[in-house]
Scaffold this motif. Structure first.
Motif, PDB file in Angstrom:
ATOM      1  N   ALA A   1       0.959  -1.361   0.026  1.00  0.00           N
ATOM      2  CA  ALA A   1      -0.035   0.002  -0.171  1.00  0.00           C
ATOM      3  C   ALA A   1       1.000   1.186  -0.163  1.00  0.00           C
ATOM      4  CB  ALA A   1      -0.961   0.068   1.268  1.00  0.00           C
ATOM      5  N   GLY A   2       2.189   1.269   0.596  1.00  0.00           N
ATOM      6  CA  GLY A   2       2.950   2.263   0.685  1.00  0.00           C
ATOM      7  C   GLY A   2       3.558   2.687  -0.786  1.00  0.00           C
ATOM      8  N   LEU A   3       3.541   1.697  -1.635  1.00  0.00           N
ATOM      9  CA  LEU A   3       4.121   2.177  -2.986  1.00  0.00           C
ATOM     10  C   LEU A   3       3.280   3.121  -3.663  1.00  0.00           C
ATOM     11  CD1 LEU A   3       6.681   1.211  -4.477  1.00  0.00           C
ATOM     12  CD2 LEU A   3       5.191  -0.550  -5.499  1.00  0.00           C
ATOM     13  N   PRO A   4       2.065   2.881  -3.851  1.00  0.00           N
ATOM     14  CA  PRO A   4       1.202   3.692  -4.441  1.00  0.00           C
ATOM     15  C   PRO A   4       0.992   5.246  -3.835  1.00  0.00           C
ATOM     16  CG  PRO A   4      -0.322   2.199  -3.768  1.00  0.00           C
ATOM     17  CD  PRO A   4       1.104   1.645  -3.594  1.00  0.00           C
ATOM     18  N   ILE A   5       0.969   5.045  -2.636  1.00  0.00           N
ATOM     19  CA  ILE A   5       0.929   6.329  -1.681  1.00  0.00           C
ATOM     20  C   ILE A   5       2.173   7.107  -2.032  1.00  0.00           C
ATOM     21  CG2 ILE A   5       0.837   6.927   0.674  1.00  0.00           C
ATOM     22  CD1 ILE A   5      -0.705   4.660   1.432  1.00  0.00           C
ATOM     23  N   TYR A   6       3.230   6.384  -2.017  1.00  0.00           N
ATOM     24  CA  TYR A   6       4.609   7.069  -2.300  1.00  0.00           C
ATOM     25  C   TYR A   6       4.436   7.888  -3.656  1.00  0.00           C
ATOM     26  CZ  TYR A   6       9.861   7.817  -2.841  1.00  0.00           C
ATOM     27  OH  TYR A   6      10.796   8.532  -3.143  1.00  0.00           O
ATOM     28  N   TYR A   7       4.002   7.155  -4.533  1.00  0.00           N
ATOM     29  CA  TYR A   7       4.079   7.824  -6.077  1.00  0.00           C
ATOM     30  C   TYR A   7       2.937   8.695  -6.374  1.00  0.00           C
ATOM     31  CZ  TYR A   7       8.008   4.624  -7.416  1.00  0.00           C
ATOM     32  OH  TYR A   7       9.403   4.272  -7.492  1.00  0.00           O
ATOM     33  N   MET A   8       1.888   8.406  -5.625  1.00  0.00           N
ATOM     34  CA  MET A   8       0.745   9.358  -6.109  1.00  0.00           C
ATOM     35  C   MET A   8       0.278  10.108  -4.773  1.00  0.00           C
ATOM     36  SD  MET A   8      -1.624   7.000  -8.239  1.00  0.00           S
ATOM     37  CE  MET A   8      -1.955   5.399  -7.160  1.00  0.00           C
ATOM     38  N   GLY A   9       0.657   9.901  -3.732  1.00  0.00           N
ATOM     39  CA  GLY A   9       0.230  10.816  -2.554  1.00  0.00           C
ATOM     40  C   GLY A   9       0.692  12.190  -1.956  1.00  0.00           C
ATOM     41  N   THR A  10      -0.212  12.863  -1.421  1.00  0.00           N
ATOM     42  CA  THR A  10       0.363  14.180  -1.030  1.00  0.00           C
ATOM     43  C   THR A  10       1.398  13.955   0.014  1.00  0.00           C
ATOM     44  OG1 THR A  10      -1.272  14.433   0.645  1.00  0.00           O
ATOM     45  CG2 THR A  10      -2.027  15.251  -1.592  1.00  0.00           C
ATOM     46  N   GLU A  11       2.092  15.144   0.620  1.00  0.00           N
ATOM     47  CA  GLU A  11       3.023  15.029   1.711  1.00  0.00           C
ATOM     48  C   GLU A  11       2.212  14.645   2.729  1.00  0.00           C
ATOM     49  OE1 GLU A  11       6.428  14.784   3.762  1.00  0.00           O
ATOM     50  OE2 GLU A  11       6.292  15.319   1.928  1.00  0.00           O
ATOM     51  N   GLU A  12       1.209  15.146   3.143  1.00  0.00           N
ATOM     52  CA  GLU A  12       0.471  14.538   4.206  1.00  0.00           C
ATOM     53  C   GLU A  12      -0.020  13.228   4.392  1.00  0.00           C
ATOM     54  OE1 GLU A  12      -3.799  16.097   6.624  1.00  0.00           O
ATOM     55  OE2 GLU A  12      -3.094  17.210   4.729  1.00  0.00           O
ATOM     56  N   GLN A  13      -0.608  12.767   3.323  1.00  0.00           N
ATOM     57  CA  GLN A  13      -0.857  11.234   3.051  1.00  0.00           C
ATOM     58  C   GLN A  13       0.251  10.311   3.240  1.00  0.00           C
ATOM     59  OE1 GLN A  13      -2.561  11.606  -0.801  1.00  0.00           O
ATOM     60  NE2 GLN A  13      -4.696  11.633  -0.254  1.00  0.00           N
ATOM     61  N   LYS A  14       1.423  10.784   2.714  1.00  0.00           N
ATOM     62  CA  LYS A  14       2.574  10.042   3.016  1.00  0.00           C
ATOM     63  C   LYS A  14       3.125  10.061   4.297  1.00  0.00           C
ATOM     64  CE  LYS A  14       4.681  11.255  -1.538  1.00  0.00           C
ATOM     65  NZ  LYS A  14       5.605  11.975  -2.457  1.00  0.00           N
ATOM     66  N   ARG A  15       3.112  11.192   5.210  1.00  0.00           N
ATOM     67  CA  ARG A  15       3.418  11.220   6.353  1.00  0.00           C
ATOM     68  C   ARG A  15       2.574  10.378   7.432  1.00  0.00           C
ATOM     69  NH1 ARG A  15       7.349  14.205   8.290  1.00  0.00           N
ATOM     70  NH2 ARG A  15       7.400  15.300   6.308  1.00  0.00           N
ATOM     71  N   LYS A  16       1.240  10.649   7.164  1.00  0.00           N
ATOM     72  CA  LYS A  16       0.318   9.675   7.757  1.00  0.00           C
ATOM     73  C   LYS A  16       0.566   8.166   7.513  1.00  0.00           C
ATOM     74  CE  LYS A  16      -4.673   9.181   9.001  1.00  0.00           C
ATOM     75  NZ  LYS A  16      -5.975   9.976   8.458  1.00  0.00           N
ATOM     76  N   TRP A  17       0.347   7.735   6.174  1.00  0.00           N
ATOM     77  CA  TRP A  17       0.135   6.261   5.996  1.00  0.00           C
ATOM     78  C   TRP A  17       1.463   5.644   5.978  1.00  0.00           C
ATOM     79  CZ3 TRP A  17      -4.484   4.738   7.253  1.00  0.00           C
ATOM     80  CH2 TRP A  17      -5.779   5.704   7.074  1.00  0.00           C
ATOM     81  N   ILE A  18       2.435   6.147   5.367  1.00  0.00           N
ATOM     82  CA  ILE A  18       3.557   5.318   5.167  1.00  0.00           C
ATOM     83  C   ILE A  18       4.392   5.120   6.475  1.00  0.00           C
ATOM     84  CG2 ILE A  18       5.934   5.252   4.156  1.00  0.00           C
ATOM     85  CD1 ILE A  18       4.889   6.748   1.759  1.00  0.00           C
ATOM     86  N   SER A  19       4.279   6.339   7.348  1.00  0.00           N
ATOM     87  CA  SER A  19       4.704   6.259   8.519  1.00  0.00           C
ATOM     88  C   SER A  19       3.956   5.011   9.495  1.00  0.00           C
ATOM     89  CB  SER A  19       4.424   7.402   9.507  1.00  0.00           C
ATOM     90  OG  SER A  19       5.334   8.652   8.820  1.00  0.00           O
TER      91      SER A  19
END
Length: 379
Positions: A94-112
């Motif tokens: 799930a982190g892969l599409p979030i990393y490539y498509m997500g906003t900074e806020e989304q990355k910080r929330k979900w990848i973390s």
């Protein structure tokens, strides 16, 4: 031009190889036989950082974001066991599409959220459907805007971690008439009301990974969970797959290398007609072909990875690597079984498992035929 790895890259490879030797190989046959998710191996991998290494440091990872690093680590983990390695790598699916498509806020929330070493969490990318595998625009799952929320309905199949993931990235039709320009992606927590797991698949290989259906019935997510631009998720998914295909090729190299090494050792020790069977030209030439194909696949893989790490397109080169490696691993594992003869067909030896595991590597992340379509398009 150099084919040598740097000191840091060699250390990465050794790190993953040592973990595979110590924690994966000893339990691979057991998890394959039981078709169980390797939760204990996952916990150990999370503690040493093998499930989060690819995430940037600011999100809790090790910052090893290069495609080359993923290839080096993946080859070793898949050398250990393709099923367990699939489960470990699926943590970040799930982190892969979030990393490539997500906003900074989304990355910080979900990848973390996915990178917590003390509480390893599972991600899933919910793209495939019963009537839509390679043809993404044919998906039937629908996402309808309702004020500040999206309502999602549909069914996904063949999803790694489907039904057990903590976070899903769900691809759905937000514009039914838009074709490739009508697909959006959404971050959906696993405990969202209306999301449930369906049938767990019984597979030929990679049995230590969980593959199942995902059912979405009036699943509501806030608009802030939309990944990227509305209706343009297909193009984000294609870019993500472009960079992930070299890693799948590396996985195939790992499985093939495991089978080759085992068959080579066996051929040196197995005596027939008063000499080791490796002394027979028919056997030694099989091993020579296996070694050549493995090295060729690895070099194709490294080229694609280096292009990606330079920020260049590796669409054609990545597809070349995956297509070649996916077919190569089936050839090599089949020949490994052949070299062992009757013993190779028995579960007392691991080559039959590697042969079963190998087949998926020419199917998932785009079949060999889809890769050839990409290659042909680049001609």
């Amino acid at each position: 031009m150099s084919f040598e790895l740097s000191k840091e890259q060699e250390e990465l490879r050794k790190w993953a190889h040592d973990f595979a030797v110590k924690e994966i190989r000893p339990v691979a046959a057991e998890y394959d036989e039981k078709e169980e998710f390797p939760i204990e191996v996952l916990r150990k991998a999370a503690k040493v950082g093998l499930t989060s290494y690819a995430a940037p440091e600011e999100y809790g990872g090790a910052g090893l974001t290069s495609v080359m690093a993923a290839c080096l680590i993946g080859e070793e983990l898949f050398w250990g066991c393709a099923g367990i390695a699939t489960s470990l790598s699926a943590v970040g699916l799930a982190g892969l599409p979030i990393y490539y498509m997500g906003t900074e806020e989304q990355k910080r929330k979900w990848i973390s959220y996915l990178c917590d070493p003390e509480h390893p969490r599972l991600g899933a990318m919910a793209l495939t459907e019963p009537g839509a595998g390679s043809d993404v625009q044919a998906i039937q799952t629908r996402a309808v805007r309702d004020g500040d929320e999206w309502v999602i309905n549909g069914r996904k199949c063949f999803i790694t971690n489907g039904g057990i993931a903590d976070v899903y990235v769900v691809f759905a039709k937000s514009d039914p008439t838009g074709g490739y320009h009508g697909v959006s992606a959404f971050v959906v927590p696993g405990d969202t009301p209306g999301l449930s797991g369906g049938k767990k698949e019984r597979k030929m290989g990679i049995r230590a990974s969980h593959t199942g259906d995902v059912i979405l019935e009036d699943v509501r997510v806030p608009h802030e969970n939309l990944l990227g631009e509305e209706n343009l998720a297909f193009f984000g998914a294609m870019k993500m797959l472009e960079y992930s295909r070299p890693a799948v090729a590396a996985a195939a190299v790992g499985v093939a290398r495991a089978a080759y090494e085992y068959a080579l050792d066996y051929a040196k020790q197995r005596v027939q007609f008063s000499r080791p069977i490796i002394k027979n030209q028919s056997i030694s030439h099989m091993l020579a072909d296996m070694k050549t194909k493995i090295d060729a696949a690895r070099l194709l893989t490294w080229r694609a990875a280096q292009l990606a790490d330079r920020g260049e397109s590796c669409a054609v080169e990545g597809s070349m690597a995956k297509a070649f490696a996916g077919e190569m691993v089936m050839d090599v594992t089949t020949n490994a079984v052949q070299i062992l003869g009757g013993y190779g067909y028995m579960r007392d030896h691991p080559v039959e498992k590697w042969m079963r595991d190998a087949k998926i590597l020419s199917i998932y992340e785009g079949t060999t035929q889809i890769q050839k379509k990409v290659i042909a398009g680049g001609l």
